[in-house]
Design a protein around this motif. Structure first.
Motif, PDB file in Angstrom:
ATOM      1  N   ILE A 105       0.820  -1.204   0.000  1.00 38.75           N
ATOM      2  CA  ILE A 105       0.000   0.000   0.000  1.00 38.75           C
ATOM      3  C   ILE A 105       0.858   1.259   0.000  1.00 38.75           C
ATOM      4  O   ILE A 105       0.546   2.240  -0.686  1.00 38.75           O
ATOM      5  N   SER A 106       1.931   1.253   0.760  1.00 39.68           N
ATOM      6  CA  SER A 106       2.791   2.437   0.809  1.00 39.68           C
ATOM      7  C   SER A 106       3.424   2.706  -0.559  1.00 39.68           C
ATOM      8  O   SER A 106       3.579   3.870  -0.959  1.00 39.68           O
ATOM      9  N   LYS A 107       3.774   1.640  -1.287  1.00 40.14           N
ATOM     10  CA  LYS A 107       4.342   1.823  -2.627  1.00 40.14           C
ATOM     11  C   LYS A 107       3.292   2.371  -3.596  1.00 40.14           C
ATOM     12  O   LYS A 107       3.613   3.176  -4.482  1.00 40.14           O
ATOM     13  N   LEU A 108       2.033   1.947  -3.433  1.00 35.71           N
ATOM     14  CA  LEU A 108       0.972   2.473  -4.284  1.00 35.71           C
ATOM     15  C   LEU A 108       0.760   3.962  -4.010  1.00 35.71           C
ATOM     16  O   LEU A 108       0.567   4.751  -4.932  1.00 35.71           O
ATOM     17  N   ALA A 109       0.817   4.348  -2.731  1.00 34.32           N
ATOM     18  CA  ALA A 109       0.690   5.761  -2.391  1.00 34.32           C
ATOM     19  C   ALA A 109       1.822   6.570  -3.006  1.00 34.32           C
ATOM     20  O   ALA A 109       1.605   7.662  -3.566  1.00 34.32           O
ATOM     21  N   ALA A 110       3.033   6.031  -2.924  1.00 34.32           N
ATOM     22  CA  ALA A 110       4.187   6.716  -3.513  1.00 34.32           C
ATOM     23  C   ALA A 110       4.043   6.814  -5.023  1.00 34.32           C
ATOM     24  O   ALA A 110       4.365   7.846  -5.637  1.00 34.32           O
ATOM     25  N   MET A 111       3.546   5.736  -5.635  1.00 32.24           N
ATOM     26  CA  MET A 111       3.325   5.729  -7.083  1.00 32.24           C
ATOM     27  C   MET A 111       2.296   6.800  -7.456  1.00 32.24           C
ATOM     28  O   MET A 111       2.475   7.536  -8.432  1.00 32.24           O
ATOM     29  N   GLY A 112       1.226   6.897  -6.678  1.00 33.73           N
ATOM     30  CA  GLY A 112       0.200   7.896  -6.950  1.00 33.73           C
ATOM     31  C   GLY A 112       0.746   9.311  -6.873  1.00 33.73           C
ATOM     32  O   GLY A 112       0.495  10.144  -7.759  1.00 33.73           O
ATOM     33  N   LEU A 113       1.501   9.594  -5.841  1.00 34.48           N
ATOM     34  CA  LEU A 113       2.075  10.931  -5.679  1.00 34.48           C
ATOM     35  C   LEU A 113       3.056  11.238  -6.806  1.00 34.48           C
ATOM     36  O   LEU A 113       3.067  12.347  -7.355  1.00 34.48           O
ATOM     37  N   ALA A 114       3.886  10.247  -7.161  1.00 32.98           N
ATOM     38  CA  ALA A 114       4.892  10.462  -8.205  1.00 32.98           C
ATOM     39  C   ALA A 114       4.228  10.716  -9.561  1.00 32.98           C
ATOM     40  O   ALA A 114       4.652  11.609 -10.315  1.00 32.98           O
ATOM     41  N   LEU A 115       3.200   9.947  -9.886  1.00 30.35           N
ATOM     42  CA  LEU A 115       2.528  10.126 -11.179  1.00 30.35           C
ATOM     43  C   LEU A 115       1.795  11.468 -11.241  1.00 30.35           C
ATOM     44  O   LEU A 115       1.837  12.164 -12.270  1.00 30.35           O
ATOM     45  N   ALA A 116       1.105  11.831 -10.169  1.00 32.97           N
ATOM     46  CA  ALA A 116       0.389  13.112 -10.150  1.00 32.97           C
ATOM     47  C   ALA A 116       1.370  14.270 -10.296  1.00 32.97           C
ATOM     48  O   ALA A 116       1.150  15.208 -11.089  1.00 32.97           O
TER      49      ALA A 116
END
Length: 336
Positions: free
Chosen positions: A201-212
């Motif tokens: 989940i933490s990696k998905l959050a990081a992925m979301g922030l990075a893509l945005a």
């Protein structure tokens, strides 16, 4: 989309319930890319489960072809209603894009590894950016990103001539070329699905922030634009989709607010019925004159024009929430 597609009067719709005029975005511009992203997430879970059960990739691919083709044909049939004018019918549309993106995305998924899917996503996004900014359009040159003269519009005018969006007839917001970067939304959703299956989940959050953040940064050179489905728009919306998913997961799974989201669950279980049904109902209301009569004699009599327009749209949403609830309560689910 039922809400934003069916205002009492488009003239009086609240700005967040309208698409951006061209460059930029509104909340309305997030709905379609969010849907493609969750298609990719669901695809990962579905294919992984069936592969673990012993299904072969060829069988899954044939099923994907069938499903993608059916979604495309349903969208095309909806465009034909009510005139059935094959000579001028719009070929593309929302469902057609979903069908094509699902088919292309599932093909890449089934033929490659995670690394291959990352490479394919990069190729789709960077290749589209290069085509849109470097290939000259006759009479306009290279790098034009306006409604007329951009490379996607040029390609669509050759492939879809006479069969484009009725509002413009010269360009299509769900055109052929821009379907390729839209497929990146599916593939980025599939990558998010891998993280969810692994409980990262933490990696998905990081992925979301990075893509945005990456989408916002890229927009300085390649503006966020839904009709063109620019590469910056694709990754920006995927980033926001991941963060929105995590917010809903927090609210439902951790805070226990599931009952507040039940209407969305009902609609989600029969999304195709709700979307197609709303399109047909809208046509019936307009052709029969009922839309205008209700707008003039009921909604504007009880509210200001902007609120009346919103109430009209909410009324149609309520119709399909109730229909979806009725189908859900009787375990009627329409699947392709």
């Amino acid at each position: 989309m039922i809400l934003v597609n069916n205002p009492g009067s488009g003239q009086y719709a609240y700005p967040p319930l309208k698409h951006a005029d061209w460059h930029g975005w509104t909340p309305t511009d997030l709905v379609f890319p969010f849907f493609l992203w969750i298609v990719g997430v669901s695809m990962t879970f579905s294919f992984a489960r069936r592969l673990e059960e012993g299904a072969d990739r060829g069988t899954l691919w044939r099923h994907a072809i069938r499903r993608g083709a059916l979604i495309f044909l349903i969208g095309f049939a909806l465009n034909l209603v009510p005139n059935f004018d094959f000579a001028n019918v719009r070929i593309m549309g929302v469902l057609q894009r979903i069908g094509l993106c699902y088919l292309l995305g599932s093909t890449i998924y089934l033929l490659t590894t995670v690394r291959g899917q990352i490479v394919a996503t990069a190729v789709l996004l960077l290749g589209y950016w290069a085509a849109m900014t470097l290939i000259p359009v006759p009479g306009y040159g290279a790098g034009v990103l306006e409604k007329e003269g951009n490379f996607a519009q040029f390609v669509d005018s050759k492939i879809l001539a006479g069969h484009m969006w009725a509002t413009s007839r010269t360009w299509d917001p769900e055109g052929f070329l821009s379907t390729f970067p839209a497929t990146a939304n599916v593939l980025l959703g599939a990558l998010a699905g891998y993280l969810l299956r692994a409980r990262e989940i933490s990696k998905l959050a990081a992925m979301g922030l990075a893509l945005a953040a990456g989408g916002l940064l890229w927009s300085a050179w390649f503006p966020i634009n839904k009709p063109l489905w620019t590469s910056s728009y694709a990754i920006f919306t995927c980033g926001l989709a991941a963060l929105a998913y995590l917010a809903v997961r927090w609210a439902v799974d951790l805070r226990g607010w599931r009952h507040a989201f039940l209407p969305f669950e009902y609609l989600g279980m029969n999304a195709l019925v709700a979307f197609v049904g709303s399109g047909i109902l809208s046509r019936i209301l307009h052709l029969s004159g009922a839309h205008r009569w209700l707008w003039e004699h009921f909604y504007t009599a009880i509210a200001t024009p902007m609120n009346a327009s919103l109430l009209f749209a909410l009324s149609e949403v309520l119709v399909f929430v109730l229909l979806a609830w009725w189908m859900w309560s009787r375990r009627i689910f329409v699947k392709l």
